[in-house]
Structure formats: C-alpha cells, structure tokens
Design a protein around this motif. Structure first.
Motif, PDB file in Angstrom:
ATOM      1  N   MET A  82       0.811  -1.154   0.245  1.00 15.55           N
ATOM      2  CA  MET A  82      -0.291  -0.179  -0.375  1.00 15.55           C
ATOM      3  C   MET A  82       0.704   1.511   0.417  1.00 15.55           C
ATOM      4  N   LYS A  83       2.253   1.099   0.577  1.00 14.26           N
ATOM      5  CA  LYS A  83       2.927   2.651   0.753  1.00 14.26           C
ATOM      6  C   LYS A  83       3.389   2.089  -0.477  1.00 14.26           C
ATOM      7  N   TRP A  84       4.007   1.486  -1.028  1.00 14.25           N
ATOM      8  CA  TRP A  84       4.682   1.575  -2.300  1.00 14.25           C
ATOM      9  C   TRP A  84       3.965   2.163  -3.422  1.00 14.25           C
ATOM     10  N   VAL A  85       2.599   1.734  -3.451  1.00 14.50           N
ATOM     11  CA  VAL A  85       2.264   1.865  -4.549  1.00 14.50           C
ATOM     12  C   VAL A  85       1.386   3.633  -4.496  1.00 14.50           C
ATOM     13  N   ALA A  86       1.224   3.978  -2.982  1.00 14.55           N
ATOM     14  CA  ALA A  86       0.514   5.781  -2.916  1.00 14.55           C
ATOM     15  C   ALA A  86       1.867   5.859  -3.022  1.00 14.55           C
ATOM     16  N   THR A  87       3.086   5.783  -2.934  1.00 16.19           N
ATOM     17  CA  THR A  87       4.163   6.654  -2.773  1.00 16.19           C
ATOM     18  C   THR A  87       4.542   7.148  -4.524  1.00 16.19           C
ATOM     19  N   ARG A  88       4.218   5.975  -5.370  1.00 10.22           N
ATOM     20  CA  ARG A  88       4.216   5.980  -6.512  1.00 10.22           C
ATOM     21  C   ARG A  88       3.275   7.243  -7.292  1.00 10.22           C
ATOM     22  N   LYS A  89       1.859   6.955  -6.253  1.00  8.91           N
ATOM     23  CA  LYS A  89       1.079   7.571  -7.248  1.00  8.91           C
ATOM     24  C   LYS A  89       1.073   9.219  -6.831  1.00  8.91           C
ATOM     25  N   LEU A  90       1.524   9.129  -5.617  1.00  5.08           N
ATOM     26  CA  LEU A  90       1.630  10.813  -5.371  1.00  5.08           C
ATOM     27  C   LEU A  90       3.066  11.161  -6.363  1.00  5.08           C
ATOM     28  N   THR A  91       3.838  10.640  -6.363  1.00  4.34           N
ATOM     29  CA  THR A  91       4.904  10.951  -7.486  1.00  4.34           C
ATOM     30  C   THR A  91       4.068  11.843  -8.801  1.00  4.34           C
ATOM     31  N   ARG A  92       3.352  10.976  -9.459  1.00  3.43           N
ATOM     32  CA  ARG A  92       2.842  11.324 -10.197  1.00  3.43           C
ATOM     33  C   ARG A  92       1.703  11.553 -10.610  1.00  3.43           C
ATOM     34  N   ALA A  93       0.876  12.278  -9.256  1.00  2.00           N
ATOM     35  CA  ALA A  93      -0.314  12.989  -8.497  1.00  2.00           C
ATOM     36  C   ALA A  93      -0.150  14.261 -10.250  1.00  2.00           C
ATOM     37  N   THR A  94      -1.585  14.702 -10.786  1.00  3.66           N
ATOM     38  CA  THR A  94      -1.567  15.362 -11.674  1.00  3.66           C
ATOM     39  C   THR A  94      -2.471  16.315 -11.485  1.00  3.66           C
ATOM     40  N   THR A  95      -3.848  15.668 -10.052  1.00  2.00           N
ATOM     41  CA  THR A  95      -4.178  16.718  -9.983  1.00  2.00           C
ATOM     42  C   THR A  95      -4.776  16.237  -8.523  1.00  2.00           C
ATOM     43  N   PRO A  96      -5.549  17.638  -8.051  1.00  2.00           N
ATOM     44  CA  PRO A  96      -5.665  16.973  -6.707  1.00  2.00           C
ATOM     45  C   PRO A  96      -6.493  16.428  -6.270  1.00  2.00           C
TER      46      PRO A  96
END
Length: 199
Positions: free
Chosen positions: A6-20
């Motif tokens: 969960m932490k690994w996926v969320a970290t990847r999603k956070l670094t690639r986040a393009t929307t709020p």
C-alpha cells in the motif's frame, strides 16, 4: 507485506499525481498504510480463493456431465458455496468501508472544514476520499486474482479454453464486488455534506 505494498503504490501515485484528487488520495493512504491494508485485507484471500476454486470448478464442469445425481448435487453445492463466500466477503468489506469512511469524515472534520474554507470544491474532497479506498480495493482484488491465475496457469488456461463462461462469471463477481465497495463509499457521502453544512 500488505502495508508495504500500500505504501509503495501510494508513494508512486503521489509522485505522479497530476490532480488534487490523486494527490489527496495518495496522501490519505500514506498517512496510514496499515489502516488502508486492514480495510481491504480480507479481499486478498477472497479473490485468491475465488480464482482457485472457480478454476477448479470450471475444470470439473468442462470434464463432462456428472456420472450420477450425487456428483451433480456436489458440484452445484460447491459452486454455490464459492459464489456465496465471495459475495458475502465483498458485502462485508463494502459495509466496513462505508462505516470506516463515515468515521474518518467525523474524525477529520476540521481538515474538511479547512479545505472547504480554502475553496476546495466538495466533489474534489469526495472523489479523493473514494479514491483513497478504491485504489487499495482494486490493487488487492485484481492483484490476488492475477497471482492465483499465474500460480495455477496450466489449469487457468484450460478453464479459459474449455469453460470461458465460468471464468467470466468469476471475473464478473469480482468486478461486482468492487462496485459494491464503491456503493458503500457513496452511502457515506451525505456525512461529508452534513459536516460542511454545520461548519
């Protein structure tokens, strides 16, 4: 292992986040990966068992008609048992997700009020809240199902070839289960509206 994923996926999603919405959802998961895992952990076993049992049942069904009435009844009972187990598991997770999200809104009341006063639209807050639960649900359900299919690859391949309807039923039930969790989250939406209205 689950909280780490969960932490690994969320970290990847956070670094690639393009929307709020994506940013807030990833931050919500990173706030407590263990809590995100606890909310959906039962789905890992359910999805795994659904694919394993469903593949076995599909192979049995493709082997031909039962030799006697007792075999037909046993096969029917096993299929019903697998379907009931998967459906009940998803119903429990959907209920749990709805209750947990309602409690989370009340616990984070000040945060949502602050975001509202800063001008964040309610649909953005609602989407981020739903996404913070649906990402783990999708990862766990699909990941466990794919893992089971890979482990049983020769049998899974036979089931896909000889009993594609059985495989589609299992996939449909897993997709329907994800939809049930989404409905559980949607049921908790009025609480956010009420919290923001009272502010």
């Amino acid at each position: 292992m689950g909280p780490f994923v969960m932490k690994w996926v969320a970290t990847r999603k956070l670094t690639r986040a393009t929307t709020p919405v994506r940013l807030l959802a990833a931050r919500s998961i990173l706030e407590s990966p263990k809590a995100a895992w606890r909310q959906v952990s039962s789905l890992s076993m359910t999805s795994f068992i659904a694919v394993v049992a469903g593949t076995g049942l599909a192979i049995i069904a493709s082997a031909g008609d039962a030799h006697n009435a007792e075999d037909a009844i046993l096969y029917s009972d096993m299929r019903t048992g697998v379907l009931i187990t998967v459906i009940v598991s998803f119903l429990l997770v959907a209920s749990s997700a709805g209750v947990n999200q309602a409690a989370a809104v009340l616990d984070r009341r000040e945060l949502y009020i602050s975001l509202d006063r800063l001008g964040m639209p309610r649909p953005v807050m609602e989407s981020a809240r739903k996404r913070a639960v649906m990402w783990p649900v999708q990862i766990v359900t699909i990941g466990s199902g794919v893992l089971a299919a890979v482990l049983l690859f020769p049998l899974t391949g036979l089931a896909i070839i000889f009993a594609p309807v059985s495989v589609l039923v299992i996939a449909g039930i897993l997709a329907g289960g994800i939809g049930l969790v989404w409905l559980g989250l949607a049921a908790s939406a009025p609480i956010l509206t009420a919290v923001l209205r009272e502010a």
